[in-house]
Motif scaffolding. Structure first.
Motif, PDB file in Angstrom:
ATOM      1  N   GLY A 132       0.924  -1.282   0.091  1.00  9.66           N
ATOM      2  CA  GLY A 132      -0.106   0.030   0.096  1.00  9.66           C
ATOM      3  C   GLY A 132       0.697   1.217   0.144  1.00  9.66           C
ATOM      4  O   GLY A 132       2.118   1.315   0.281  1.00  9.66           O
ATOM      5  N   ALA A 133       0.172   2.548  -0.066  1.00  5.77           N
ATOM      6  CA  ALA A 133       0.926   3.700  -0.009  1.00  5.77           C
ATOM      7  C   ALA A 133       1.463   3.932   1.260  1.00  5.77           C
ATOM      8  O   ALA A 133       0.907   3.520   2.269  1.00  5.77           O
ATOM      9  CB  ALA A 133      -0.118   4.900  -0.705  1.00  5.77           C
ATOM     10  N   GLY A 134       2.681   4.613   1.460  1.00  9.23           N
ATOM     11  CA  GLY A 134       3.328   4.740   2.500  1.00  9.23           C
ATOM     12  C   GLY A 134       3.837   3.346   3.292  1.00  9.23           C
ATOM     13  O   GLY A 134       4.048   3.771   4.531  1.00  9.23           O
ATOM     14  N   PHE A 135       3.889   2.482   2.455  1.00  6.47           N
ATOM     15  CA  PHE A 135       4.402   1.217   3.066  1.00  6.47           C
ATOM     16  C   PHE A 135       5.832   1.429   3.720  1.00  6.47           C
ATOM     17  O   PHE A 135       6.121   0.992   4.724  1.00  6.47           O
ATOM     18  CB  PHE A 135       4.568   0.061   2.078  1.00  6.47           C
ATOM     19  N   ASP A 136       6.782   1.960   2.939  1.00  2.00           N
ATOM     20  CA  ASP A 136       8.224   2.039   3.487  1.00  2.00           C
ATOM     21  C   ASP A 136       8.187   3.133   4.676  1.00  2.00           C
ATOM     22  O   ASP A 136       9.068   2.722   5.799  1.00  2.00           O
ATOM     23  CB  ASP A 136       8.979   2.755   2.335  1.00  2.00           C
ATOM     24  N   GLU A 137       7.468   4.219   4.829  1.00  2.00           N
ATOM     25  CA  GLU A 137       7.568   4.835   6.002  1.00  2.00           C
ATOM     26  C   GLU A 137       7.093   4.320   6.892  1.00  2.00           C
ATOM     27  O   GLU A 137       7.709   4.351   8.213  1.00  2.00           O
ATOM     28  CB  GLU A 137       6.638   6.267   5.454  1.00  2.00           C
ATOM     29  N   LEU A 190       7.128   1.001   7.860  1.00  2.00           N
ATOM     30  CA  LEU A 190       8.069   0.007   8.114  1.00  2.00           C
ATOM     31  C   LEU A 190       9.233   0.640   8.989  1.00  2.00           C
ATOM     32  O   LEU A 190       9.731   0.272   9.710  1.00  2.00           O
ATOM     33  CB  LEU A 190       8.378  -0.684   6.926  1.00  2.00           C
ATOM     34  N   ALA A 191       9.752   1.647   8.330  1.00  2.00           N
ATOM     35  CA  ALA A 191      10.661   2.590   8.917  1.00  2.00           C
ATOM     36  C   ALA A 191      10.596   3.154  10.249  1.00  2.00           C
ATOM     37  O   ALA A 191      11.386   3.258  11.136  1.00  2.00           O
ATOM     38  CB  ALA A 191      11.301   3.651   8.004  1.00  2.00           C
ATOM     39  N   ALA A 192       9.315   3.558  10.446  1.00  3.77           N
ATOM     40  CA  ALA A 192       8.790   3.935  11.719  1.00  3.77           C
ATOM     41  C   ALA A 192       8.603   3.010  12.646  1.00  3.77           C
ATOM     42  O   ALA A 192       8.210   3.217  13.938  1.00  3.77           O
ATOM     43  CB  ALA A 192       7.728   4.963  11.547  1.00  3.77           C
ATOM     44  N   GLY A 193       9.017   1.676  12.427  1.00  2.00           N
ATOM     45  CA  GLY A 193       8.686   0.465  13.331  1.00  2.00           C
ATOM     46  C   GLY A 193       7.260   0.218  13.317  1.00  2.00           C
ATOM     47  O   GLY A 193       7.024  -0.653  14.256  1.00  2.00           O
TER      48      GLY A 193
END
Length: 379
Positions: free
Chosen positions: A121-126, A128-131
């Motif tokens: 989905g949109a914002g998946f990496d963000e 994931l990076a935020a825990g």
């Protein structure tokens, strides 16, 4: 003396005089090759020599090999340009296919156009990076292989951990158990396919051509001209040997056995082509008719193919295969293709193979003279 005998004697005398007056000509020999090549497509054996190795390669690879074993395919819907997609695309051993939306992905998985599907989905990496724990959907085709599911699942989890900044919880060590020297069945079949490619073209073709020309009396007509029997034999041997070389190279290329071993393999293919062409010429001169020839091929075919069966069943005593002359081109080709040996490792085999070819040459000459005498008598 009746008229027919007188006429035959005169024709025989004319033929002998013509041959006596003409020396050996390479040009006439090559014209025999050209004529046989031009008429070759009319012969079932010529077509058989070309088609059988290709068909055998296709069938045996399909049954035992990896012809249809495509790598696992993973479909991805990436709504936010995730780095996970790029990492999966760079991963070895799988194919990544990007699709536009989840509906299309589900349809592709259901139709088994891909083995599995992943929705990012949109914002998946963000997230994931935020825990956080972003939502991830993973679809699996019911028609996919279990091994493909495992590969895609493990690879996806590994990439997600790396993108989340986590180290893998375990270090996987791959250890091969059992006999490390076992050669896959498809590789052990290689000598058998090469045998058929070389032997049918190099041996059957000149042998059958000689017998056919004797049965149709076209050989008698040729020998009335200045063309000598030695030129006929050379012309037919060149065609058979050349076709054997060509089909051997094509067969090895189709089986991926030429890469990095080309020069050594080609040397032994040339040796095999010469050897079987000489055997074919002897057989063609010896056989009275087609029935005799094919009976001899049925009886002796198993013997000359024997080395290929020893490679197929490695538990058999391999020294027995060395008693058969064809081993000295099949064996080195097999070992260069599967064990990575080089031409230098097989110089002894090459010397024995060349010796066999040299020993066969007088037999070819003797059988040619015998055929020529018979032709002169029947003229």
């Amino acid at each position: 003396m009746n008229a027919s005998v007188t006429a035959g004697t005169e024709r025989a005398g004319a033929a002998t005089a013509a041959r006596t007056g003409a020396g050996f000509s390479l040009g006439r020999a090559l014209r025999v090759t050209e004529k046989d090549l031009r008429l070759g497509p009319r012969s079932p054996i010529f077509l058989w020599a070309i088609l059988l190795p290709v068909v055998l390669t296709f069938v045996l690879t399909a049954v035992f090999g990896t012809l249809f074993a495509a790598p696992p395919r993973l479909g991805i819907v990436d709504a936010g340009g995730s780095a996970v997609t790029s990492a999966l695309r760079d991963a070895e051993g799988l194919v990544v296919v990007e699709v536009d939306d989840e509906t299309e992905l589900r349809a592709a998985v259901e139709a088994h156009d891909v083995d599995a599907g992943l929705v990012l989905g949109a914002g998946f990496d963000e997230t994931l990076a935020a825990g956080g724990q972003p939502e991830l959907e993973f679809f699996v085709s019911g028609s996919s292989l279990t091994s493909d599911r495992v590969i895609l699942g493990v690879t996806t989890v590994s990439v997600l951990r790396e993108q989340g900044g986590q180290s893998p919880p375990v270090d996987v060590v791959v250890t091969q158990v059992g006999d490390a020297d076992v050669v896959p069945v498809e590789d052990r079949l290689l000598p058998l396919i090469v045998f058929y490619a070389v032997v049918i073209a190099g041996m059957f073709l000149p042998a059958a051509s000689l017998v056919d020309e004797r049965e149709k009396r076209t050989l008698d007509a040729v020998l009335v001209t200045p063309t000598r029997m030695s030129e006929v034999l050379l012309g037919k041997g060149v065609l058979g040997g050349s076709l054997a070389m060509a089909m051997g190279v094509i067969t090895l290329w189709l089986n991926g056995a030429l890469t990095g071993r080309g020069p050594g393999v080609v040397v032994f293919l040339l040796l095999g082509a010469v050897m079987v062409a000489e055997i074919g010429l002897v057989l063609g001169c010896w056989a009275r008719d087609s029935n005799t020839l094919f009976s001899a091929i049925k009886g002796g075919g198993l013997l000359i193919a024997l080395p290929a069966f020893f490679f197929l069943f490695p538990a058999l005593p391999q020294w027995v295969a060395r008693l058969v002359p064809t081993y000295y081109f099949l064996g080195p080709i097999y070992e260069m293709a599967n064990a990575g040996t080089t031409l230098g490792d097989h110089l002894g085999d090459l010397a024995i193979g060349v010796a066999v070819c040299v020993l066969l040459a007088p037999a070819v000459v003797a059988m040619g003279r015998r055929t020529e005498r018979r032709a002169a008598i029947t003229l």
